[in-house]
Scaffold this motif. Structure first.
Motif, short mmCIF file in Angstrom:
data_model
loop_
_atom_site.label_atom_id
_atom_site.label_comp_id
_atom_site.label_asym_id
_atom_site.label_seq_id
_atom_site.Cartn_x
_atom_site.Cartn_y
_atom_site.Cartn_z
N MET A 1 8.51 -3.53 27.26
CA MET A 1 9.93 -3.61 26.94
C MET A 1 10.48 -2.32 26.35
N ASP A 2 9.61 -1.46 25.86
CA ASP A 2 10.06 -0.18 25.30
C ASP A 2 10.48 0.74 26.44
N PRO A 3 11.72 1.24 26.42
CA PRO A 3 12.19 2.04 27.56
C PRO A 3 11.41 3.32 27.79
N ALA B 1 16.56 -0.63 32.28
CA ALA B 1 17.83 -1.29 31.95
C ALA B 1 18.14 -2.44 32.91
N LEU B 2 17.90 -2.23 34.21
CA LEU B 2 18.16 -3.29 35.19
C LEU B 2 17.23 -4.48 34.97
N VAL B 3 15.99 -4.21 34.60
CA VAL B 3 15.03 -5.28 34.36
C VAL B 3 15.55 -6.21 33.27
N LEU B 4 16.00 -5.62 32.17
CA LEU B 4 16.44 -6.42 31.03
C LEU B 4 17.71 -7.19 31.34
N SER B 5 18.67 -6.55 31.98
CA SER B 5 19.92 -7.24 32.29
C SER B 5 19.70 -8.34 33.33
N ASN B 6 18.84 -8.08 34.31
CA ASN B 6 18.55 -9.11 35.31
C ASN B 6 17.81 -10.29 34.69
N LEU B 7 16.88 -10.01 33.80
CA LEU B 7 16.15 -11.08 33.12
C LEU B 7 17.10 -11.94 32.29
N GLU B 8 18.01 -11.30 31.59
CA GLU B 8 19.00 -12.06 30.82
C GLU B 8 19.84 -12.95 31.72
N ARG C 1 10.11 -9.81 21.58
CA ARG C 1 11.47 -9.61 22.09
C ARG C 1 11.77 -10.55 23.24
N LEU C 2 10.80 -10.75 24.11
CA LEU C 2 10.99 -11.68 25.24
C LEU C 2 11.20 -13.10 24.75
N LYS C 3 10.49 -13.49 23.71
CA LYS C 3 10.67 -14.83 23.15
C LYS C 3 12.08 -15.01 22.60
N THR C 4 12.62 -13.98 21.96
CA THR C 4 13.98 -14.09 21.43
C THR C 4 15.01 -14.18 22.55
N MET C 5 14.66 -13.67 23.74
CA MET C 5 15.55 -13.77 24.90
C MET C 5 15.50 -15.15 25.54
N GLY C 6 14.43 -15.91 25.24
CA GLY C 6 14.31 -17.25 25.79
C GLY C 6 13.15 -17.45 26.74
N VAL C 7 12.30 -16.44 26.90
CA VAL C 7 11.12 -16.58 27.76
C VAL C 7 10.11 -17.49 27.08
N VAL C 8 9.52 -18.42 27.84
CA VAL C 8 8.56 -19.37 27.27
C VAL C 8 7.17 -19.28 27.91
N ASN C 9 7.07 -18.71 29.10
CA ASN C 9 5.78 -18.63 29.80
C ASN C 9 5.35 -17.18 29.97
N PHE C 10 4.13 -16.88 29.49
CA PHE C 10 3.64 -15.51 29.52
C PHE C 10 2.28 -15.43 30.19
N ASP C 11 2.03 -14.29 30.81
CA ASP C 11 0.71 -13.93 31.32
C ASP C 11 0.38 -12.59 30.71
N GLU C 12 -0.41 -12.62 29.62
CA GLU C 12 -0.82 -11.40 28.93
C GLU C 12 -2.19 -11.01 29.45
N PHE C 13 -2.34 -9.78 29.91
CA PHE C 13 -3.61 -9.35 30.48
C PHE C 13 -3.75 -7.84 30.34
N THR C 14 -4.92 -7.34 30.68
CA THR C 14 -5.20 -5.90 30.61
C THR C 14 -5.46 -5.36 32.00
N TYR C 15 -4.80 -4.28 32.34
CA TYR C 15 -5.07 -3.63 33.61
C TYR C 15 -6.52 -3.13 33.64
N ILE C 16 -7.21 -3.40 34.73
CA ILE C 16 -8.55 -2.89 34.94
C ILE C 16 -8.42 -1.66 35.83
N ILE C 17 -8.74 -0.51 35.28
CA ILE C 17 -8.54 0.75 36.00
C ILE C 17 -9.79 1.06 36.79
#
Length: 202
Positions: A131-133, A145-152, A185-201
């Motif tokens: 979320m950090d630009p 910027a488009l990502v955040l406005s579209n998600l909202e 920040r996503l939770k404050t926007m109203g997101v309830v379902n997350f997939d937290e993971f680590t990229y395997i390089i």
């Protein structure tokens, strides 16, 4: 005649791209240049095979019984599937409402694309990167910027449960603290379902 360049069709995917048995259809074309992109072939606008919606439907309908029995269907990915508005709309007419259709998207597209497809799609799998630009731009080469406005917009126009937001740990680009801040920040926007993971390089 509507057509799109497709570089992959993956059948019999179980709960990795949505509920039940799904087929992942990956389009060429992407506005991002992510450093660890798994599908760099999607950057090439020449490689792949041209499909019309009718051609794709004829190829994937072999799995209709699986889709109906498991509440699965088609997940459009890429690349960026929300660049293929007309194709996905025409495909929905062909397959009807019984199949689930999801978009695996960065949301870095014009709002008009989201508006045009929102009623066609059953859900979204959204990779927000970070979320950090500054982190986002360093990793993708583009602004978020488009990502955040579209998600909202999506969150304000339907059930938040139809959205899964992927929040990756990206080696050399963000920290555990950055990921935690993104999720808060996503939770404050109203997101309830997350997939937290680590990229395997590799």
């Amino acid at each position: 005649m509507t057509s799109a360049l497709v570089f992959g069709i993956g059948r019999h995917r179980l709960t990795t791209d949505g509920e039940g048995v799904t087929t992942l259809v990956t389009f060429n074309g992407c506005p991002l240049r992510c450093k660890y992109c798994l599908n760099k072939i999607s950057w090439d606008i020449v490689k792949g095979r041209h499909y019309t919606p009718e051609m794709l439907y004829e190829e994937v309908k072999i799995d209709q019984l699986y889709f109906l029995a498991t509440h699965g269907g088609i997940t459009f990915g890429g690349g960026e599937p929300l660049l293929q508005v007309d194709f996905i709309k025409e495909f929905r007419v062909l397959c009807g409402p019984q199949w689930q259709i999801l978009a695996e998207t960065s949301l870095n597209v014009p709002l008009k694309n989201v508006e045009a497809l929102d009623a066609v799609l059953d859900g979204y799998i959204i990779d927000v990167k970070d979320m950090d630009p500054e982190i986002y731009k360093a990793y993708t080469g583009n602004d978020n910027a488009l990502v955040l406005s579209n998600l909202e917009w999506i969150l304000s126009h339907g059930d938040p449960n139809r959205i899964m937001v992927r929040v990756p740990h990206i080696p050399d680009f963000n920290t555990d603290e950055d990921v935690a801040r993104s999720m808060e920040r996503l939770k404050t926007m109203g997101v309830v379902n997350f997939d937290e993971f680590t990229y395997i390089i590799r």
